[in-house]
Design a protein around this motif. Sequence first.
Motif, PDB file in Angstrom:
ATOM      1  N   ARG A   1      18.288   9.205  -6.824  1.00  9.59           N
ATOM      2  CA  ARG A   1      16.900   9.733  -6.643  1.00  9.59           C
ATOM      3  C   ARG A   1      16.193   8.462  -6.037  1.00  9.59           C
ATOM      4  O   ARG A   1      16.375   7.288  -6.542  1.00  9.59           O
ATOM      5  CB  ARG A   1      16.348   9.805  -8.137  1.00  9.59           C
ATOM      6  N   ILE A   2      15.593   8.619  -5.166  1.00 11.03           N
ATOM      7  CA  ILE A   2      15.010   7.190  -4.404  1.00 11.03           C
ATOM      8  C   ILE A   2      13.682   7.802  -4.015  1.00 11.03           C
ATOM      9  O   ILE A   2      13.142   8.704  -3.845  1.00 11.03           O
ATOM     10  CB  ILE A   2      15.627   7.377  -2.723  1.00 11.03           C
ATOM     11  N   ASP A   3      12.671   6.680  -4.254  1.00 14.53           N
ATOM     12  CA  ASP A   3      11.177   6.753  -4.359  1.00 14.53           C
ATOM     13  C   ASP A   3      10.569   5.441  -3.692  1.00 14.53           C
ATOM     14  O   ASP A   3      11.290   4.664  -3.422  1.00 14.53           O
ATOM     15  CB  ASP A   3      10.569   7.251  -5.586  1.00 14.53           C
ATOM     16  N   SER A   4       9.401   5.276  -3.558  1.00 12.66           N
ATOM     17  CA  SER A   4       8.788   4.069  -2.906  1.00 12.66           C
ATOM     18  C   SER A   4       7.218   4.377  -3.779  1.00 12.66           C
ATOM     19  O   SER A   4       6.866   5.335  -4.124  1.00 12.66           O
ATOM     20  CB  SER A   4       8.582   4.062  -1.623  1.00 12.66           C
TER      21      SER A   4
ATOM     22  N   SER B   1       7.451   0.269   2.231  1.00 12.83           N
ATOM     23  CA  SER B   1       8.253   0.992   1.225  1.00 12.83           C
ATOM     24  C   SER B   1       8.812   2.555   1.787  1.00 12.83           C
ATOM     25  O   SER B   1       9.852   2.851   1.246  1.00 12.83           O
ATOM     26  CB  SER B   1       7.839   0.896  -0.177  1.00 12.83           C
ATOM     27  N   PRO B   2       7.696   3.131   2.229  1.00  7.76           N
ATOM     28  CA  PRO B   2       8.127   4.603   2.628  1.00  7.76           C
ATOM     29  C   PRO B   2       9.286   4.474   3.799  1.00  7.76           C
ATOM     30  O   PRO B   2      10.180   5.357   3.717  1.00  7.76           O
ATOM     31  CB  PRO B   2       6.975   5.281   3.041  1.00  7.76           C
TER      32      PRO B   2
ATOM     33  N   GLY C   1       0.831  -1.363   0.039  1.00  6.64           N
ATOM     34  CA  GLY C   1      -0.034   0.122  -0.080  1.00  6.64           C
ATOM     35  C   GLY C   1       0.852   1.148   0.115  1.00  6.64           C
ATOM     36  O   GLY C   1       0.162   2.425  -0.125  1.00  6.64           O
ATOM     37  N   ASN C   2       2.007   1.177   0.201  1.00  8.21           N
ATOM     38  CA  ASN C   2       3.067   2.249   0.226  1.00  8.21           C
ATOM     39  C   ASN C   2       2.894   3.397   1.325  1.00  8.21           C
ATOM     40  O   ASN C   2       2.830   4.590   1.147  1.00  8.21           O
ATOM     41  CB  ASN C   2       2.928   2.979  -1.197  1.00  8.21           C
TER      42      ASN C   2
ATOM     43  N   PRO D   1      -0.070  10.334   3.479  1.00  4.77           N
ATOM     44  CA  PRO D   1       1.453  10.229   4.120  1.00  4.77           C
ATOM     45  C   PRO D   1       1.655   8.655   4.470  1.00  4.77           C
ATOM     46  O   PRO D   1       0.667   7.980   4.643  1.00  4.77           O
ATOM     47  CB  PRO D   1       1.293  11.242   5.214  1.00  4.77           C
ATOM     48  N   PRO D   2       2.984   8.778   5.028  1.00  8.27           N
ATOM     49  CA  PRO D   2       3.067   7.255   5.658  1.00  8.27           C
ATOM     50  C   PRO D   2       2.373   6.917   6.999  1.00  8.27           C
ATOM     51  O   PRO D   2       1.755   7.803   7.310  1.00  8.27           O
ATOM     52  CB  PRO D   2       4.806   7.352   5.989  1.00  8.27           C
TER      53      PRO D   2
END
Length: 156
Positions: free
Chosen positions: A36-39, A15-16, A10-11, A50-51
């Motif tokens: 560059r970092i993402d989730s 992952s966050p 669900g992010n 938000p997380p």
Amino acid sequence: MIHVLFVCLGNICRSPMAEAVFRNLTEQEGMKDQFRIDSAGTGRWHEGKPPHQDTRRMLDQHNVSYDGMTARQVNVADWDEFDYIIAMDRQNYSDLEALRSFDEGVVVAQFMDYVHDSDMEDVPDPYFTGNFEEVYELIEKGCENLLADIKEAYKL
């Protein structure tokens, strides 16, 4: 620039957390401009949120920033944008493989491949287990090892 994407269901939890911890590691090593970092999540239930509050609490306890992070769903375009796509569990990995229609040199791996001192195959989902502390510890170890592998591969 090296692009790294962490993917869970669900992010909002795993992952966050990995995105924030990995970003923090690159900043501590003076390498943040090289990444560059993402989730993202395989599902879209939490898009724009938000997380999870317990993910934020855990990151706050470790002085790791999550500013500006919001959930999004992984998409086919991510295969063109990222060098590493890291799945937090086997189901996420399977879902990612189903999205992949080609192999353009993107490293697709399971996060626990980077946690060398564990027999676990998946990062447990704290949304269901409630064990955010255990997840943070696994993520911290895995992110350190992932960064070491990337540094070696790119001679950084």
